[in-house]
Design an enzyme around this catalytic site. Sequence first.
Site, PDB file in Angstrom:
ATOM      1  N   ARG A  18      -7.038 -14.069  -3.846  1.00 34.91           N
ATOM      2  CA  ARG A  18      -6.582 -14.239  -2.462  1.00 34.91           C
ATOM      3  C   ARG A  18      -5.374 -13.366  -2.101  1.00 34.91           C
ATOM      4  O   ARG A  18      -5.051 -13.195  -0.943  1.00 34.91           O
ATOM      5  CB  ARG A  18      -6.266 -15.726  -2.206  1.00 34.91           C
ATOM      6  CG  ARG A  18      -7.504 -16.601  -2.177  1.00 34.91           C
ATOM      7  CD  ARG A  18      -7.169 -18.084  -2.244  1.00 34.91           C
ATOM      8  NE  ARG A  18      -6.941 -18.527  -3.622  1.00 34.91           N
ATOM      9  CZ  ARG A  18      -6.647 -19.782  -3.967  1.00 34.91           C
ATOM     10  NH1 ARG A  18      -6.525 -20.711  -3.044  1.00 34.91           N
ATOM     11  NH2 ARG A  18      -6.470 -20.108  -5.234  1.00 34.91           N
ATOM     12  N   TYR A 358      21.091  14.002  -4.737  1.00 35.07           N
ATOM     13  CA  TYR A 358      19.782  14.453  -5.226  1.00 35.07           C
ATOM     14  C   TYR A 358      19.566  15.908  -4.831  1.00 35.07           C
ATOM     15  O   TYR A 358      19.658  16.260  -3.649  1.00 35.07           O
ATOM     16  CB  TYR A 358      18.707  13.557  -4.607  1.00 35.07           C
ATOM     17  CG  TYR A 358      17.309  13.812  -5.096  1.00 35.07           C
ATOM     18  CD1 TYR A 358      17.016  13.861  -6.452  1.00 35.07           C
ATOM     19  CD2 TYR A 358      16.270  13.990  -4.187  1.00 35.07           C
ATOM     20  CE1 TYR A 358      15.730  14.086  -6.896  1.00 35.07           C
ATOM     21  CE2 TYR A 358      14.967  14.200  -4.633  1.00 35.07           C
ATOM     22  CZ  TYR A 358      14.700  14.249  -5.991  1.00 35.07           C
ATOM     23  OH  TYR A 358      13.421  14.469  -6.421  1.00 35.07           O
TER      24      TYR A 358
END
Length: 423
Positions: A18, A358
């Site tokens: 589910r 980064y």
Amino acid sequence: MPERPLKVVILAAGKSTRMKSDTPKVLHTIAGVPMLQWVLDQASALNTIETIAVVGFGSEQVKEAFSHHRAIHWVTQEPQLGTGHALMQCREALKGHNGDVAVLCGDVPLLRARTLNALLDKHRERKTACTVLTARVPNPAGYGRIQRDKKGYVLGIVEDRDLQPGQDSNEINTGTYLFDSKLLLERLERLGQDNAQGEYYLTDVVRMLVEDNKRVSASVVADWRETLGINDRKQLAVAERRARRRILDFLMLEMGVTITDPRTTYVEAGVQIGRDTVIHPCTVIHTGVEIGKNCSIGPFAHLRSGTRIFDGCKVGAYVETKNAILDEGAKAGHLAYLGDVSVGKNANIGAGTIVANYDGKEKHHTSIGDNAFIGCGTVLVAPVRVGKNAQTGANTVVPKGKNVPENTVVAGVPAKELRKRES
Ligand code: UD1
Ligand code: MG
């Protein structure tokens, strides 16, 4: 009299159809930590000699995610033929265990330690073969329904799909039980799969015990909301909301933290916040973050993993931090990204400051010294070191690998030394 030894079994092998997910259900997170972690915390609240976890669907993924938990005894269930079948796989692990077995569901994450301890006390007091933790709920759909006799003992549990007229009840099975280990093992040998789903139901063990004139009692949970079972994403969202509220209540009532608008404040499990810190609206704080005393956080702050904020700091609107350490009295009032950085005592981070951590390939670390003053719109291209009491002018770009010496003012693109700064 010495206490009877206790083992805990956590059922976590189900396919969780589910959920409509490729991820095992127990790895879905609630308030930032996997569902199974919540259940392991329940287990550790009990004085147990062993915690057994039954895994099946995605078992390697689950074991990998919990490889840091050395103490778990993993049992594999393959294929998954129901909750009773899951327990049948534990026969070896429970063999010779002369005591009790607590069965917990991997998909019932919000049970409180005190609820389980109360269940254990009742089970030991009544000395029944099994004690089922039940709840009286407004909407019992989907759950097994408790059938009781006139004296209040449990006669059986009927699954939602197997309900016959007259069997409906608002008292449900939470999926949490205490069993006498020996009596349980004997019944597991005889368990069948004669039901609507063709599965081995653990709930049938209860019926078998009753048929053998063994007593099964029920213990009704004080707050039914704790017993929510997660079978689909809607229930996952409900659990998320309740868990969040529980975390905020703890911070407010036990830790002395002010949360001005709990409805819009998202604090994940395992966040530490010190006394008299104020969390303003629309703030998101991830698991593992630590915040000291007398800080002001938000509105609209996003504190990500690895953030550590010492006493007396301010992190204001639209500031995002990740792997950032802010030492005492540091301030980032508005509009900044602080990633992989340490910020010294009483340093001031101007609006629009970006730590560009980064470079497209790797992340690099930046350090900003005590009392430094970072001007508005500064970009620090990591790795960069800004010395103590240094200053950058508005819109400065400090290039990769360049250091700003102590007590020095720099400005421009790229940054150039202007003058010395009074300390
Ligand atoms: C189960 C109970 C039901 C109870 C409900 C509470 C049975 C037959 N029914 O129904 O009475 O009201 O929990 O939430 O026990 N699992 C396995 N292996 C399997 C099947 C399931 O380990 O082969 C695990 C699941 O991962 C889950 C737990 O057992 O953690 C319960 O299974 P689930 O399929 O969710 O049972 P429910 O239909 O919720
Ligand atoms: Mg379930």
